[in-house]
Design a protein around this motif. Structure first.
Motif, PDB file in Angstrom:
ATOM      1  N   GLY A 124       0.651  -1.283   0.236  1.00  0.00           N
ATOM      2  CA  GLY A 124       0.318  -0.127   0.002  1.00  0.00           C
ATOM      3  C   GLY A 124       0.845   0.437  -0.440  1.00  0.00           C
ATOM      4  N   ILE A 125       0.572   2.314   1.173  1.00  0.00           N
ATOM      5  CA  ILE A 125       1.122   3.448   0.993  1.00  0.00           C
ATOM      6  C   ILE A 125       2.370   3.588   1.324  1.00  0.00           C
ATOM      7  CG2 ILE A 125       1.131   6.042   1.792  1.00  0.00           C
ATOM      8  CD1 ILE A 125      -1.098   5.630  -0.143  1.00  0.00           C
ATOM      9  N   ASP A 126       3.054   2.667   2.147  1.00  0.00           N
ATOM     10  CA  ASP A 126       4.300   2.551   2.359  1.00  0.00           C
ATOM     11  C   ASP A 126       4.540   2.389   1.209  1.00  0.00           C
ATOM     12  OD1 ASP A 126       3.350   3.086   4.819  1.00  0.00           O
ATOM     13  OD2 ASP A 126       4.832   1.534   5.655  1.00  0.00           O
ATOM     14  N   GLY A 127       4.802   1.039   0.082  1.00  0.00           N
ATOM     15  CA  GLY A 127       5.458   0.906  -0.920  1.00  0.00           C
ATOM     16  C   GLY A 127       5.424   1.471  -1.557  1.00  0.00           C
ATOM     17  N   LEU A 128       4.105   2.406  -1.771  1.00  0.00           N
ATOM     18  CA  LEU A 128       4.331   3.848  -2.723  1.00  0.00           C
ATOM     19  C   LEU A 128       5.429   4.734  -2.371  1.00  0.00           C
ATOM     20  CD1 LEU A 128       0.667   3.840  -3.726  1.00  0.00           C
ATOM     21  CD2 LEU A 128       2.405   3.047  -4.681  1.00  0.00           C
ATOM     22  N   VAL A 129       5.654   5.041  -1.121  1.00  0.00           N
ATOM     23  CA  VAL A 129       6.227   6.210  -0.510  1.00  0.00           C
ATOM     24  C   VAL A 129       7.688   5.852  -1.609  1.00  0.00           C
ATOM     25  CG1 VAL A 129       7.527   7.181   0.821  1.00  0.00           C
ATOM     26  CG2 VAL A 129       5.106   6.764   1.349  1.00  0.00           C
ATOM     27  N   HIS A 130       8.392   4.159  -0.976  1.00  0.00           N
ATOM     28  CA  HIS A 130       9.587   4.220  -1.589  1.00  0.00           C
ATOM     29  C   HIS A 130       9.625   4.317  -3.008  1.00  0.00           C
ATOM     30  CE1 HIS A 130      10.988   3.183   2.421  1.00  0.00           C
ATOM     31  NE2 HIS A 130       9.808   2.556   2.751  1.00  0.00           N
ATOM     32  N   HIS A 131       8.188   3.646  -3.656  1.00  0.00           N
ATOM     33  CA  HIS A 131       8.528   3.905  -5.217  1.00  0.00           C
ATOM     34  C   HIS A 131       9.225   5.163  -6.096  1.00  0.00           C
ATOM     35  CE1 HIS A 131       7.583   2.937  -8.904  1.00  0.00           C
ATOM     36  NE2 HIS A 131       6.694   3.705  -9.044  1.00  0.00           N
ATOM     37  N   TYR A 132       7.632   5.766  -5.432  1.00  0.00           N
ATOM     38  CA  TYR A 132       7.829   7.085  -5.624  1.00  0.00           C
ATOM     39  C   TYR A 132       9.706   7.815  -4.942  1.00  0.00           C
ATOM     40  CZ  TYR A 132       3.263   6.698  -7.807  1.00  0.00           C
ATOM     41  OH  TYR A 132       2.001   6.365  -7.893  1.00  0.00           O
ATOM     42  N   ALA A 133       9.517   7.688  -4.410  1.00  0.00           N
ATOM     43  CA  ALA A 133      10.676   8.546  -4.162  1.00  0.00           C
ATOM     44  C   ALA A 133      12.276   8.020  -4.721  1.00  0.00           C
ATOM     45  CB  ALA A 133      11.504   8.274  -2.541  1.00  0.00           C
ATOM     46  N   LEU A 134      12.276   6.654  -5.058  1.00  0.00           N
ATOM     47  CA  LEU A 134      13.617   6.222  -5.458  1.00  0.00           C
ATOM     48  C   LEU A 134      13.401   6.502  -7.243  1.00  0.00           C
ATOM     49  CD1 LEU A 134      13.432   2.390  -4.701  1.00  0.00           C
ATOM     50  CD2 LEU A 134      15.346   4.068  -4.713  1.00  0.00           C
ATOM     51  N   MET A 135      11.652   6.383  -7.722  1.00  0.00           N
ATOM     52  CA  MET A 135      11.442   7.120  -9.252  1.00  0.00           C
ATOM     53  C   MET A 135      12.331   8.375  -8.798  1.00  0.00           C
ATOM     54  SD  MET A 135       7.817   7.902 -10.968  1.00  0.00           S
ATOM     55  CE  MET A 135       7.396   5.914 -11.090  1.00  0.00           C
ATOM     56  N   HIS A 136      12.237   9.687  -8.129  1.00  0.00           N
ATOM     57  CA  HIS A 136      12.347  10.537  -7.793  1.00  0.00           C
ATOM     58  C   HIS A 136      13.770  11.224  -7.358  1.00  0.00           C
ATOM     59  CE1 HIS A 136       8.226  12.235  -9.917  1.00  0.00           C
ATOM     60  NE2 HIS A 136       8.327  11.761  -8.872  1.00  0.00           N
ATOM     61  N   GLN A 137      14.805  10.124  -7.551  1.00  0.00           N
ATOM     62  CA  GLN A 137      15.978  10.464  -7.192  1.00  0.00           C
ATOM     63  C   GLN A 137      16.538  11.042  -5.752  1.00  0.00           C
ATOM     64  OE1 GLN A 137      17.509  11.791 -10.492  1.00  0.00           O
ATOM     65  NE2 GLN A 137      19.091  10.001 -10.658  1.00  0.00           N
ATOM     66  N   ILE A 138      14.632  10.700  -4.623  1.00  0.00           N
ATOM     67  CA  ILE A 138      14.928  10.964  -3.184  1.00  0.00           C
ATOM     68  C   ILE A 138      15.501  10.034  -2.269  1.00  0.00           C
ATOM     69  CG2 ILE A 138      13.285  11.924  -1.066  1.00  0.00           C
ATOM     70  CD1 ILE A 138      11.818  12.946  -3.380  1.00  0.00           C
ATOM     71  N   LYS A 139      16.221  10.714  -1.404  1.00  0.00           N
ATOM     72  CA  LYS A 139      16.773   8.765  -0.332  1.00  0.00           C
ATOM     73  C   LYS A 139      15.920   8.756   0.523  1.00  0.00           C
ATOM     74  CE  LYS A 139      20.851   8.796  -1.176  1.00  0.00           C
ATOM     75  NZ  LYS A 139      21.940   7.897  -2.464  1.00  0.00           N
TER      76      LYS A 139
END
Length: 254
Positions: free
Chosen positions: A123-138
């Motif tokens: 859910g949300i937790d996995g999406l947070v990591h997914h979009y963070a990596l997509m936008h090159q956010i640590k």
């Protein structure tokens, strides 16, 4: 002496599978450890680790009531010293609105010097990591399972990428299979490691609300994305209680 104490803490952590209370009792009761049990003990783990008595143990975790005796990790441990640590968390079963707000907030945060924390859950937790990596956010993932056990399995790709590009942490060693209580205990670490906690979507009775309880106990800033008035929303309830209303990234940064 410090080197021996580190090995003893690692020994108890492995013996009791990271269980804080059992390790505490072993130390309190001065449970005996045979010298032979400490030989090559580091070879029993694949990950890196840091103990509570180490100088590089994360400062944010030292300040809670029951910090992990041993913190296992892969990646850049110094991320826990980042000046802007933001935890974004939410339900395992997000609505389309929740998913869209998650994507929007993370995308807006890419222009700011921040590091995003979540629990690598469905859910949300996995999406947070997914979009963070997509936008090159640590990003930092706090696991409720053993450091070498990815849960849920569907997030295996995220697990591997964060292992290489961010930071994975757990108080549980090796491939310990998680119990329900482990996720609730994990939530205290998410709350402890952040400066600000933002709930994107949550029901009243959930692990997300459990994390909020810890965050408030630790004196952390809590914000929530509002939901429709005709829905039973944990976020709207928290906003009524004084949580900051979050509509866009700048609301978090303020």
């Amino acid at each position: 002496m410090i080197a021996i104490m580190r090995k003893i803490l690692l020994y108890f952590s492995l013996k009791y599978q990271g269980d804080y209370k059992k390790i505490y009792q072993a130390i309190k009761q001065k449970e005996k450890v045979a010298p032979k049990d400490l030989i090559d003990i580091e070879q029993k783990i694949l990950s890196q680790y840091v103990t509570l008595i180490d100088p590089n143990y994360p400062e944010l975790l030292k300040n809670i009531y029951n910090p992990p005796w041993v913190l296992y990790y892969y990646g850049d441990l110094s991320l826990l010293n980042h000046s802007h640590l933001i935890a974004l968390i939410g339900t395992r079963n997000p609505s389309l609105y929740g998913k869209e707000m998650c994507e929007s907030l993370v995308k807006e945060l890419k222009s700011t010097p921040c590091c995003l924390i979540s629990g690598l859950a469905k859910g949300i937790d996995g999406l947070v990591h997914h979009y963070a990596l997509m936008h090159q956010i640590k990003t930092i993932a706090v696991l409720g399972s053993g450091i070498d056990y990815c849960y849920p399995k569907k997030n295996q790709d995220l697990y591997q990428r964060i292992k290489q590009e961010g930071l994975l942490i757990s108080e549980y060693p090796n491939k310990k299979i998680p119990l329900p209580i482990d996720f609730l205990l994990r939530n205290r670490l998410i709350a402890a490691c952040c400066h600000h906690l933002v709930v994107i979507e949550a029901s009243f009775h959930s692990g997300t609300m459990n994390t909020v309880t810890y965050a408030l106990e630790y004196g952390k800033d809590v914000g929530c994305v509002p939901t429709m008035a005709n829905q039973k929303s944990g976020c709207n309830y928290l906003i009524k209680q004084g949580a900051k209303l979050i509509e866009e990234a700048k609301d978090i940064l303020e």
